[in-house]
Write a protein that holds these residues in place. Sequence first.
Motif, PDB file in Angstrom:
ATOM      1  N   ALA A  18       0.831  -1.204   0.000  1.00  0.00           N
ATOM      2  CA  ALA A  18       0.000   0.000   0.000  1.00  0.00           C
ATOM      3  C   ALA A  18       0.865   1.254   0.000  1.00  0.00           C
ATOM      4  O   ALA A  18       0.568   2.228  -0.704  1.00  0.00           O
ATOM      5  CB  ALA A  18      -0.930  -0.009   1.211  1.00  0.00           C
ATOM      6  N   LEU A  19       1.937   1.247   0.771  1.00  0.00           N
ATOM      7  CA  LEU A  19       2.841   2.399   0.815  1.00  0.00           C
ATOM      8  C   LEU A  19       3.463   2.656  -0.556  1.00  0.00           C
ATOM      9  O   LEU A  19       3.547   3.801  -1.009  1.00  0.00           O
ATOM     10  CB  LEU A  19       3.932   2.177   1.857  1.00  0.00           C
ATOM     11  N   ILE A  20       3.873   1.606  -1.230  1.00  0.00           N
ATOM     12  CA  ILE A  20       4.454   1.750  -2.569  1.00  0.00           C
ATOM     13  C   ILE A  20       3.411   2.329  -3.529  1.00  0.00           C
ATOM     14  O   ILE A  20       3.711   3.210  -4.329  1.00  0.00           O
ATOM     15  CB  ILE A  20       5.009   0.409  -3.070  1.00  0.00           C
ATOM     16  N   ALA A  21       2.167   1.846  -3.435  1.00  0.00           N
ATOM     17  CA  ALA A  21       1.099   2.359  -4.293  1.00  0.00           C
ATOM     18  C   ALA A  21       0.851   3.844  -4.025  1.00  0.00           C
ATOM     19  O   ALA A  21       0.693   4.636  -4.965  1.00  0.00           O
ATOM     20  CB  ALA A  21      -0.178   1.555  -4.084  1.00  0.00           C
ATOM     21  N   ILE A  22       0.838   4.232  -2.767  1.00  0.00           N
ATOM     22  CA  ILE A  22       0.632   5.642  -2.411  1.00  0.00           C
ATOM     23  C   ILE A  22       1.762   6.504  -2.966  1.00  0.00           C
ATOM     24  O   ILE A  22       1.519   7.571  -3.541  1.00  0.00           O
ATOM     25  CB  ILE A  22       0.505   5.803  -0.881  1.00  0.00           C
TER      26      ILE A  22
END
Length: 68
Positions: A18-22
């Motif tokens: 999720a952090l990478i996507a954000i």
Amino acid sequence: MKENMGRNDKMIRLGAAALIAILFFMNLISGTVAIILGVIAIIFAATSFINFCPIYAALGINTKERNN
């Protein structure tokens, strides 16, 4: 495939994905770095959903909680 991932391990992997996507959608990462991290995020998410990590299996690691 025998499940070898515990709940905490799955949550960490999904959080990292999720952090990478954000970071990608906020345009903080781009180019080759975004592609590499995107592939890693997809792998993390996929292994979390199937509860199996092939690298863990090869190394004999099991983070799944044991039922007593």
